[in-house]
Design an enzyme around this catalytic site. Structure first.
Site, PDB file in Angstrom:
ATOM      1  N   ASP A  32     139.693  87.579   3.167  1.00 49.19           N
ATOM      2  CA  ASP A  32     139.708  87.171   1.759  1.00 49.19           C
ATOM      3  C   ASP A  32     141.144  86.846   1.341  1.00 49.19           C
ATOM      4  OD1 ASP A  32     137.562  87.768  -0.833  1.00 49.19           O
ATOM      5  OD2 ASP A  32     139.680  87.424  -1.280  1.00 49.19           O
ATOM      6  N   ASN A  89     127.914  90.241  -4.227  1.00 50.71           N
ATOM      7  CA  ASN A  89     127.853  89.989  -5.665  1.00 50.71           C
ATOM      8  C   ASN A  89     126.855  88.867  -5.899  1.00 50.71           C
ATOM      9  OD1 ASN A  89     129.927  91.863  -6.191  1.00 50.71           O
ATOM     10  ND2 ASN A  89     131.490  90.321  -5.784  1.00 50.71           N
ATOM     11  N   GLN A  96     130.072  87.205  -9.038  1.00 45.86           N
ATOM     12  CA  GLN A  96     130.013  86.116  -8.045  1.00 45.86           C
ATOM     13  C   GLN A  96     130.721  84.878  -8.585  1.00 45.86           C
ATOM     14  OE1 GLN A  96     126.125  84.795  -6.668  1.00 45.86           O
ATOM     15  NE2 GLN A  96     127.045  83.547  -5.061  1.00 45.86           N
ATOM     16  N   VAL A  98     131.925  82.302  -6.122  1.00 44.48           N
ATOM     17  CA  VAL A  98     131.680  81.209  -5.181  1.00 44.48           C
ATOM     18  C   VAL A  98     130.183  81.171  -4.871  1.00 44.48           C
ATOM     19  CG1 VAL A  98     132.218  80.239  -2.921  1.00 44.48           C
ATOM     20  CG2 VAL A  98     133.982  81.486  -4.189  1.00 44.48           C
ATOM     21  N   HIS A 102     127.983  85.265   0.401  1.00 41.71           N
ATOM     22  CA  HIS A 102     129.005  85.899   1.228  1.00 41.71           C
ATOM     23  C   HIS A 102     128.901  87.409   1.121  1.00 41.71           C
ATOM     24  CE1 HIS A 102     130.601  84.764  -2.721  1.00 41.71           C
ATOM     25  NE2 HIS A 102     131.306  85.882  -2.696  1.00 41.71           N
ATOM     26  N   HIS A 104     131.058  90.785   1.345  1.00 38.85           N
ATOM     27  CA  HIS A 104     132.414  91.332   1.369  1.00 38.85           C
ATOM     28  C   HIS A 104     132.386  92.563   2.277  1.00 38.85           C
ATOM     29  CE1 HIS A 104     133.976  89.275  -2.380  1.00 38.85           C
ATOM     30  NE2 HIS A 104     132.678  89.209  -2.635  1.00 38.85           N
TER      31      HIS A 104
HETATM   32  P1  AMP Z   1     132.823  86.549  -5.264  1.00 43.02           P
HETATM   33  O1  AMP Z   1     133.622  86.898  -6.473  1.00 43.02           O
HETATM   34  O2  AMP Z   1     131.865  87.630  -4.824  1.00 43.02           O
HETATM   35  O3  AMP Z   1     132.158  85.193  -5.387  1.00 43.02           O
HETATM   36  O4  AMP Z   1     133.864  86.463  -4.076  1.00 43.02           O
HETATM   37  C1  AMP Z   1     134.558  85.298  -3.766  1.00 43.02           C
HETATM   38  C2  AMP Z   1     135.738  85.748  -2.935  1.00 43.02           C
HETATM   39  O5  AMP Z   1     136.242  84.611  -2.257  1.00 43.02           O
HETATM   40  C3  AMP Z   1     136.890  86.334  -3.746  1.00 43.02           C
HETATM   41  O6  AMP Z   1     137.149  87.669  -3.292  1.00 43.02           O
HETATM   42  C4  AMP Z   1     138.050  85.383  -3.462  1.00 43.02           C
HETATM   43  O7  AMP Z   1     139.292  86.039  -3.354  1.00 43.02           O
HETATM   44  C5  AMP Z   1     137.625  84.758  -2.144  1.00 43.02           C
HETATM   45  N1  AMP Z   1     138.148  83.438  -1.855  1.00 43.02           N
HETATM   46  C6  AMP Z   1     138.141  82.347  -2.669  1.00 43.02           C
HETATM   47  N2  AMP Z   1     138.668  81.286  -2.049  1.00 43.02           N
HETATM   48  C7  AMP Z   1     139.026  81.701  -0.803  1.00 43.02           C
HETATM   49  C8  AMP Z   1     139.624  81.070   0.316  1.00 43.02           C
HETATM   50  N3  AMP Z   1     139.981  79.779   0.300  1.00 43.02           N
HETATM   51  N4  AMP Z   1     139.836  81.810   1.435  1.00 43.02           N
HETATM   52  C9  AMP Z   1     139.491  83.109   1.462  1.00 43.02           C
HETATM   53  N5  AMP Z   1     138.902  83.755   0.430  1.00 43.02           N
HETATM   54  C10 AMP Z   1     138.688  83.075  -0.687  1.00 43.02           C
END
Ligand code: AMP
Length: 116
Positions: A32, A89, A96, A98, A102, A104
């Site tokens: 991350d 999430n 959430q 993205v 995914h 974590h």
């Molecule tokens: P969520 O909030 O559950 O959607 O988690 C998305 C996660 O993606 C967050 O912890 C971000 O820090 C991580 N994230 C976003 N862009 C990138 C990236 N380019 N490379 C690695 N992690 C990322």
């Protein structure tokens, strides 16, 4: 980006870099970019499934595979003994950001319960 396209789809296609720790034909795991623990790795399917809520019976094998990959990553990173947490999430209020499913994988510090 095309509609529905996410940054994780670009990572899957190798269009933007990531710090990859594992890859197979169905999944990728990478660190991350804003770690919430000393070890914070994301496990994602290559298939662009937006969220857990949108998984159906046809995704059963994929969801199981993602959990197995999470434990493989834990072993590869030497985190098995100390304990770890796997979080998904789903939706805005759960955090959430993205819209590409995914997991974590978090380890390396005490984890409070209930989670925030
Ligand atoms: P969520 O909030 O559950 O959607 O988690 C998305 C996660 O993606 C967050 O912890 C971000 O820090 C991580 N994230 C976003 N862009 C990138 C990236 N380019 N490379 C690695 N992690 C990322």
């Amino acid at each position: 980006m095309a509609e529905g396209e996410t940054i994780f789809a670009k990572i899957v296609r190798g269009e933007i870099p990531c710090d990859k720790v594992y890859e197979d034909e169905r999944a990728v795991a990478f660190r991350d970019i804003h770690p919430a623990a000393p070890s914070h790795i994301l496990v994602i399917p290559k298939e662009p499934l937006p969220s857990l809520l949108e998984a159906g019976p046809e995704h059963e094998a994929l969801l199981g595979h993602l959990l197995v990959v999470a434990t493989e990553v834990v072993r590869l990173e030497g985190l098995a003994e100390q304990g770890f947490r796997v979080v998904v999430n789903n939706g805005k209020s759960a955090g959430q950001e993205v819209m590409h499913l995914h997991l974590h994988v978090l380890a390396g510090r005490p984890m409070g319960w209930p989670p925030g």
